[in-house]
Design an enzyme around this catalytic site. Structure first.
Site, PDB file in Angstrom:
ATOM      1  N   LYS A  32      65.472  72.550  22.126  1.00  0.00           N
ATOM      2  CA  LYS A  32      66.200  71.443  22.239  1.00  0.00           C
ATOM      3  C   LYS A  32      67.641  71.187  22.087  1.00  0.00           C
ATOM      4  CE  LYS A  32      65.818  66.289  22.293  1.00  0.00           C
ATOM      5  NZ  LYS A  32      65.071  65.174  22.313  1.00  0.00           N
ATOM      6  N   GLU A  58      54.929  67.235  22.678  1.00  0.00           N
ATOM      7  CA  GLU A  58      56.382  67.697  23.063  1.00  0.00           C
ATOM      8  C   GLU A  58      56.288  69.055  22.747  1.00  0.00           C
ATOM      9  OE1 GLU A  58      58.627  65.697  24.491  1.00  0.00           O
ATOM     10  OE2 GLU A  58      57.870  63.601  23.932  1.00  0.00           O
ATOM     11  N   GLU A  67      72.966  64.268  29.416  1.00  0.00           N
ATOM     12  CA  GLU A  67      72.047  64.054  30.609  1.00  0.00           C
ATOM     13  C   GLU A  67      72.429  64.195  32.048  1.00  0.00           C
ATOM     14  OE1 GLU A  67      68.461  62.272  29.271  1.00  0.00           O
ATOM     15  OE2 GLU A  67      67.579  62.131  31.012  1.00  0.00           O
ATOM     16  N   LYS A  93      69.499  60.758  21.093  1.00  0.00           N
ATOM     17  CA  LYS A  93      69.525  59.581  21.932  1.00  0.00           C
ATOM     18  C   LYS A  93      68.606  58.567  20.836  1.00  0.00           C
ATOM     19  CE  LYS A  93      68.076  61.525  26.518  1.00  0.00           C
ATOM     20  NZ  LYS A  93      66.950  61.576  27.511  1.00  0.00           N
ATOM     21  N   ARG A 115      69.418  68.380  30.797  1.00  0.00           N
ATOM     22  CA  ARG A 115      68.833  67.900  29.835  1.00  0.00           C
ATOM     23  C   ARG A 115      67.657  66.914  30.189  1.00  0.00           C
ATOM     24  NH1 ARG A 115      71.066  64.479  24.655  1.00  0.00           N
ATOM     25  NH2 ARG A 115      69.159  63.726  23.892  1.00  0.00           N
ATOM     26  N   HIS A 172      57.265  62.508  31.241  1.00  0.00           N
ATOM     27  CA  HIS A 172      57.709  61.213  30.549  1.00  0.00           C
ATOM     28  C   HIS A 172      57.848  60.101  31.555  1.00  0.00           C
ATOM     29  CE1 HIS A 172      58.708  63.922  27.095  1.00  0.00           C
ATOM     30  NE2 HIS A 172      59.071  63.050  26.403  1.00  0.00           N
ATOM     31  N   ARG A 220      80.690  49.555  15.264  1.00  0.00           N
ATOM     32  CA  ARG A 220      81.104  50.353  16.030  1.00  0.00           C
ATOM     33  C   ARG A 220      80.773  51.885  15.555  1.00  0.00           C
ATOM     34  NH1 ARG A 220      85.689  47.099  16.639  1.00  0.00           N
ATOM     35  NH2 ARG A 220      85.397  45.302  18.195  1.00  0.00           N
ATOM     36  N   HIS A 224      55.827  57.007  30.637  1.00  0.00           N
ATOM     37  CA  HIS A 224      56.677  55.892  30.146  1.00  0.00           C
ATOM     38  C   HIS A 224      55.986  54.574  31.000  1.00  0.00           C
ATOM     39  CE1 HIS A 224      60.695  57.351  28.625  1.00  0.00           C
ATOM     40  NE2 HIS A 224      60.024  57.686  27.890  1.00  0.00           N
ATOM     41  N   ASN A 253      62.418  65.735  29.815  1.00  0.00           N
ATOM     42  CA  ASN A 253      61.483  64.628  30.172  1.00  0.00           C
ATOM     43  C   ASN A 253      60.360  64.750  30.982  1.00  0.00           C
ATOM     44  OD1 ASN A 253      62.871  62.595  28.738  1.00  0.00           O
ATOM     45  ND2 ASN A 253      64.637  62.681  30.086  1.00  0.00           N
ATOM     46  N   HIS A 312      53.382  57.852  21.910  1.00  0.00           N
ATOM     47  CA  HIS A 312      53.978  58.354  23.054  1.00  0.00           C
ATOM     48  C   HIS A 312      53.753  59.530  23.265  1.00  0.00           C
ATOM     49  CE1 HIS A 312      57.901  59.545  25.108  1.00  0.00           C
ATOM     50  NE2 HIS A 312      58.006  60.401  24.351  1.00  0.00           N
TER      51      HIS A 312
END
Lengths: 448, 448
Positions: free
Chosen positions: A311, A269, A321, A227, A325, A332, A205, A336, A329, A349
């Site tokens: 960032k 990016e 987010e 992330k 935030r 993206h 955890r 994606h 993206n 990417h």
């Protein structure tokens, strides 16, 4: 409680712009070092994995230009040095520093002060292990004999960013009897960082976690913001956690061995930060793209620092987010869809993000939210960075739509997008747009 | 920031002890309801799955005793009612209420006010689905036609608490196109709660989550505190997250269908709260064990409430288990070794914890930290609850040691244990104990 736990502030340190030496020729030595891994990208000025439609007229076509004569803007450059630049990501009790500089892996004290416990698990891949694993183990153990280091070497590539590969990390951690006081170290690009981070978040955890990103992409993007996660066959990063590292160590020397395509992918990016919130940085990139393409370490240290600052500021204001935030993206959602539809690992990417950015910009223009000069400047800079400006031919309108329907930014069935609006450096995250513009953009970029 | 994000306080509401009616005969009606599932436990007064060594002399042997004449202590009892008792778990912005009472699933507004978004995924298992799934779907949708409910029905049992089963939840969530505004509902015991909670923590990096625990174990233990996760072949709960629900809804009517063994298993945790921090509660249990074994709803509502209060207080003070919270694991280190060594699912969690508690108490006595009367009282109450007081015969000293070596409470190689010390209701979490006492305890309870 009297104060909110969501109230974060940003502090940035070690601004040393005055140290910049525009006459440094250090990067010529670096560029001439033979790369130790195969360069997967093309050595010409064109992006060519699969078909690439350069569907818009491009002005200046970028070339590697080691003797570029442009002078870096003195107000923003920095000298590379053994003293790291530090960007502080301020997240209350989970704040952490990003160290940026040349030769940082030769400074064991930087890493060691962030190691907790006596056992370290380094997670890396088959490409990076032969290049940097010994160096990292040295940095972790030099003068520190009580620390024992275990390693797990994963196959390289986005297509291995899945539950099966993640389980190998858990297996190794458990077989090695690591306990809650251990530290996981991610040594590699974004895939390694995301998987190692999610493993660190989930093992017992949550255990300590350090990132040593070795690609531009990881250095400017995935190493900031916490992330972590893995892909599902139906979509990218659908399983994961928000989890912050103890520190991020960016040794810019690791760029020496980075293939051209990977380098360019990270620049997608970098370009994004300029577009969404930092017009001045975008203009700096327009002036310095040839230096970046020539791996000028000073230019890169600056680009990484300013990207991380952008960032970090966004993440500090909106860690989970909820709105702001999401603007990170840009490109993206379309990107994606390309990665998923085309198959993970076919395009990098950043390559998918570059094409996606062109699509988002095209849609913003169709909506009348930006003028045509921005469309042209975005296209031009991506071409100079040897990035694609259209999706692969295989992509259909339906492929885009089916993947976009399961995007994490869908809320109650409505797809929200990041679109440019207003002068350069301004964007919106919104579900309120004319659906026809989206359809028109998809049709313009897809055969069917 | 001026205040620490770790500073939590505890508030408890809806104490209605004065409403207790000692003459209520409500529980006779409930006890007489036919159980709708097969009772896996023995109906005699003895615990008998596998060999059970009742290795210590026991005084009063417990029997189901529906006409028990003991009068519940008025200061602590409560009347069962349609108005739920609420235990508030105070964790700053992640605080949540636990609703406890009879008939709560017939009050749709309780659940609906905690549902976010328009899509709900109910995660349950093959045993619970035929009993309560329709009722829960009704409660989620009654008067609320905008909500759509998806369900995933997992196989029942601890042995399915693994990555493969967890993936079925992700598959269903993604196929159903759930987005960040959805809500996951765990309907079942601790295994369902832990898996659904970890799925909610990890799906899209975190979505809303509601728990409807249907076993005593889940109601008094796993539903409080945000521990979620799955097992690894080498150990229990080694992969997971701390993740808090929006609310927990304990409808005590669900106990009507709980098999005897499951009921007793949950009582092991109830007994634990008394031992580690609440001597008065332990004494109440000594007076009321027959009522609990007879499923008296008033006694159960009180036992659940007081257990949740104890756990909520500990968790509020130490959410991430840096010390105090570890004391909730009395008997669990030995117990986990039994579950792992014997094979998940052979013994129920609480059965293993009961045997583990006896071992921890035995070791505490060998260390001279408690007197013999506590050893006897612990043994007696566990026997009355029809719980085992020794590990299964198959367990060897080596099996205990190898599993305990990978326990989450090992730090830098040192195994820390929860042991009783001082008068009833006091314990310590420590790695500072004579290793010989541990060896002696293991030898005393194992053949080899």
């Amino acid at each position: 409680m009297a104060c909110s736990t969501n109230a974060f502030s940003l502090s940035l340190s070690s601004k040393s712009a005055s140290d910049f030496n525009p006459n440094s020729s250090d990067f010529f030595l670096r560029v001439n070092k033979p790369a130790k891994v195969s360069l997967r990208g093309s050595s010409s000025g064109e992006f060519n994995p699969g078909r690439v439609a350069l569907s818009r007229p491009s002005g200046l076509r970028g070339r590697i230009c080691a003797n570029a004569t442009q002078v870096m803007d003195q107000s923003v450059g920095e000298k590379s040095s053994k003293v790291p630049t530090i960007v502080e990501v301020d997240l209350g009790t989970r704040s952490y520093p990003i160290y940026i500089g040349s030769g940082l892996l030769n400074q064991p004290e930087l890493l060691q002060k962030h190691v907790h416990g006596k056992k370290v698990l380094v997670v890396t891949n088959t490409t990076i292990a032969p290049l940097y694993l010994d160096k990292v183990i040295d940095a972790l153990t030099k003068g520190n004999p009580n620390v024992s280091v275990e390693t797990v070497i994963l196959p390289d590539g986005e297509k291995y960013k899945n539950m099966e590969t993640l389980m190998k990390v858990f297996d190794k951690a458990i077989e090695s009897r690591l306990d809650r006081k251990c530290t996981f170290v991610a040594l590699g690009g974004g895939v390694i960082g995301d998987m190692c981070g999610f493993a660190a978040a989930s093992f017992l955890r949550g255990v300590n976690f350090i990132q040593i990103p070795t690609t531009v992409m990881a250095q400017v993007d995935s190493s900031v913001g916490g992330k972590t996660g893995i892909n599902h066959p139906l979509g990218k990063n659908l399983i994961g956690a928000f989890y912050q590292p103890q520190c991020v160590l960016v040794d810019t020397d690791t760029l020496d061995t980075l293939p051209d395509r990977e380098l360019a992918s990270g620049l997608a990016e970098v370009i994004k930060y300029g577009l969404i919130r930092d017009a001045e940085f975008f203009e700096w990139q327009e002036k310095n793209m040839e230096k970046l393409m020539a791996r000028d370490p000073d230019a890169f240290a600056y680009a990484i620092k300013r990207s991380c600052e952008n960032k970090a500021e966004v993440v500090s204001l909106d860690e989970k987010e909820s709105g702001l935030r999401a603007t990170l993206n840009l490109g993206h959602t379309f990107g994606h869809a390309i990665e998923t539809g085309f198959g993970y690992g076919e395009w990098l990417h950043g390559e998918a993000v570059a094409a996606g950015t062109v699509m988002a910009v095209d849609m913003s223009y169709r909506l009348g939210w930006i003028d045509s000069s921005i469309v042209k400047r975005v296209n031009d800079i991506l071409v100079r960075a040897k990035l694609p400006t259209a999706p692969p031919e295989i992509m259909t309108v339906e492929m885009f739509k089916s993947v976009m329907a399961v995007d994490k930014k869908v809320a109650d069935g409505l797809l929200r997008l990041i679109l440019l609006k207003g002068p350069l450096g301004n964007c919106v995250f919104t579900g309120e747009y004319d659906r026809k513009a989206l359809d028109d953009t998809l049709k313009a970029f897809c055969k069917s």
